[in-house]
Design an enzyme around this catalytic site. Structure first.
Site, PDB file in Angstrom:
ATOM      1  N   LEU A 156       0.821  -1.222   0.000  1.00 44.94           N
ATOM      2  CA  LEU A 156       0.000   0.000   0.000  1.00 44.94           C
ATOM      3  C   LEU A 156       0.852   1.268   0.000  1.00 44.94           C
ATOM      4  CD1 LEU A 156      -2.732  -1.063   2.592  1.00 44.94           C
ATOM      5  CD2 LEU A 156      -2.777  -1.295   0.100  1.00 44.94           C
ATOM      6  N   HIS A 174      -3.442   4.257  -2.538  1.00 43.13           N
ATOM      7  CA  HIS A 174      -4.448   3.374  -1.926  1.00 43.13           C
ATOM      8  C   HIS A 174      -5.133   4.079  -0.755  1.00 43.13           C
ATOM      9  CE1 HIS A 174      -1.463   0.262  -3.485  1.00 43.13           C
ATOM     10  NE2 HIS A 174      -2.579  -0.122  -4.067  1.00 43.13           N
ATOM     11  N   MET A 191       2.038   7.310  -8.133  1.00 43.42           N
ATOM     12  CA  MET A 191       2.352   6.284  -7.131  1.00 43.42           C
ATOM     13  C   MET A 191       1.910   4.925  -7.630  1.00 43.42           C
ATOM     14  SD  MET A 191       1.711   7.893  -3.438  1.00 43.42           S
ATOM     15  CE  MET A 191       2.550   9.392  -2.956  1.00 43.42           C
TER      16      MET A 191
HETATM   17  P1  AMP Z   1      -3.502  -2.109  -6.951  1.00 45.14           P
HETATM   18  O1  AMP Z   1      -3.133  -2.485  -5.552  1.00 45.14           O
HETATM   19  O2  AMP Z   1      -2.362  -1.571  -7.740  1.00 45.14           O
HETATM   20  O3  AMP Z   1      -4.278  -3.184  -7.649  1.00 45.14           O
HETATM   21  O4  AMP Z   1      -4.497  -0.873  -6.827  1.00 45.14           O
HETATM   22  C1  AMP Z   1      -5.639  -0.930  -6.017  1.00 45.14           C
HETATM   23  C2  AMP Z   1      -6.458   0.308  -6.273  1.00 45.14           C
HETATM   24  O5  AMP Z   1      -5.676   1.467  -5.962  1.00 45.14           O
HETATM   25  C3  AMP Z   1      -6.890   0.468  -7.737  1.00 45.14           C
HETATM   26  O6  AMP Z   1      -8.206   0.988  -7.780  1.00 45.14           O
HETATM   27  C4  AMP Z   1      -5.884   1.459  -8.272  1.00 45.14           C
HETATM   28  O7  AMP Z   1      -6.359   2.206  -9.373  1.00 45.14           O
HETATM   29  C5  AMP Z   1      -5.686   2.353  -7.063  1.00 45.14           C
HETATM   30  N1  AMP Z   1      -4.415   3.082  -7.164  1.00 45.14           N
HETATM   31  C6  AMP Z   1      -3.183   2.561  -7.350  1.00 45.14           C
HETATM   32  N2  AMP Z   1      -2.276   3.550  -7.456  1.00 45.14           N
HETATM   33  C7  AMP Z   1      -2.947   4.724  -7.356  1.00 45.14           C
HETATM   34  C8  AMP Z   1      -2.592   6.098  -7.404  1.00 45.14           C
HETATM   35  N3  AMP Z   1      -1.322   6.480  -7.592  1.00 45.14           N
HETATM   36  N4  AMP Z   1      -3.556   7.024  -7.271  1.00 45.14           N
HETATM   37  C9  AMP Z   1      -4.855   6.652  -7.099  1.00 45.14           C
HETATM   38  N5  AMP Z   1      -5.260   5.369  -7.042  1.00 45.14           N
HETATM   39  C10 AMP Z   1      -4.326   4.420  -7.168  1.00 45.14           C
END
Ligand code: AMP
Length: 285
Positions: free
Chosen positions: A33, A37, A184
């Site tokens: 995270l 997140h 990020m």
């Molecule tokens: P992940 O753990 O990469 O599968 O991401 C989980 C959630 O967090 C997804 O909805 C992603 O789009 C969101 N997320 C990941 N990185 C970012 C970021 N830099 N800004 C906003 N949301 C993010």
């Protein structure tokens, strides 16, 4: 903050919350995270009476076992980060819990999965849609929050939710960036110092594209050429795509006459980074 590991326990908890008239807000993640997140979780806190965050590295959405094996996992640290955020449940199912023996049902959001990452990562969005539907069925959320960092993923989930009458409100959250502009991502820890520096070109070139757009440039080809030139100067290992697509359908456009996204997917070393920017959502004349 309660940690739940089984789908049965998760479902029981969700049904009790619904009986008590509580609105469940859900944030699915793959862990490792970061502030991106956490921003989603803060939105969830405002939208629901209770918040469920899942941490599950979904094997179905990886196209190579090497990528799956190298994906960062740091559950202990994740739980520490979640503690101050007033999350009711952290759902951490095992792979065996999610994909029981003989599993064979997949969700395919056909058109929205075609372009961009869908083209370069065969099966990726089928893996995403399938796991998100399964998590939705286990967590039974009223609302779920997805980041626009993964813009195509957010659109795929919105479409699936609509097509399958899931009755869940999908909320889009803006991209959270490091102070130097890098979007990020859990994958950023895999970058060497030099790769990380060169990767800044992604957000820089997207910002420059927005400037061209503000100055009146409406040719997708010209904007793509300029962005590609800038990225190439930083010697990426591979460029999967630099594309301009309709913000709703994700179909390629040649002239920007309605809201679009400019999206990039680029490797630095073995790390694949994605980023995007919207053009014209608020600024079409
Ligand atoms: P992940 O753990 O990469 O599968 O991401 C989980 C959630 O967090 C997804 O909805 C992603 O789009 C969101 N997320 C990941 N990185 C970012 C970021 N830099 N800004 C906003 N949301 C993010």
């Amino acid at each position: 903050m309660r940690t739940i590991e089984t789908s049965l326990e998760m479902k029981e908890w969700a049904q009790k919350a619904h009986r008590e008239g509580k609105k469940i807000a859900f944030v699915p993640t793959m862990g490792a995270l970061h502030e991106g997140h956490l921003s989603l979780i803060r939105i969830a806190r405002k939208k629901g009476d209770c918040v469920v965050v899942s941490v599950f590295v979904n094997p179905l959405q990886f196209d190579t076992t090497q990528d799956l094996n190298c994906y960062p996992r740091m559950l202990h640290r994740d739980l520490k980060l979640l503690l101050p955020l007033n999350v009711e449940v952290v759902f951490v199912p095992t792979v065996a819990q999610v994909y029981t023996k003989g599993f064979q049902t997949h969700v395919n959001v056909s058109l929205l999965s075609k372009n961009l990452c869908g083209k370069h990562r065969p099966g990726h969005f089928e893996g995403v849609a399938t796991v998100v539907l399964k998590l939705f069925n286990m967590v039974e959320p009223n609302v779920a929050i997805f980041g626009d960092k993964d813009y195509q993923q957010r659109r795929v989930i919105e479409q699936m939710t609509q097509d399958l009458n899931l009755g869940i409100e999908i909320i889009a959250a803006p991209i959270v960036r490091e102070s130097d502009g890098l979007a990020m991502s859990s994958r950023n820890v895999q970058l060497s110092a030099d790769e990380r520096k060169r990767a800044l070109i992604l957000s820089q070139s997207l910002r420059m594209a927005k400037e061209f757009f503000f100055q009146g440039e409406r040719s997708a080809k010209k904007i793509i050429e300029k962005v590609s030139e800038m990225i190439d100067r930083e010697r990426p290992t591979k460029v999967d795509y630099v594309e301009i697509c309709d913000a709703e359908t994700l179909e390629r456009v040649s002239e920007i006459q309605r809201p679009v996204i400019l999206a990039v997917a680029v490797y630095f070393g073995s790390t694949r980074l994605i980023d995007n920017i919207t053009l014209g959502l608020y600024d079409i004349d």
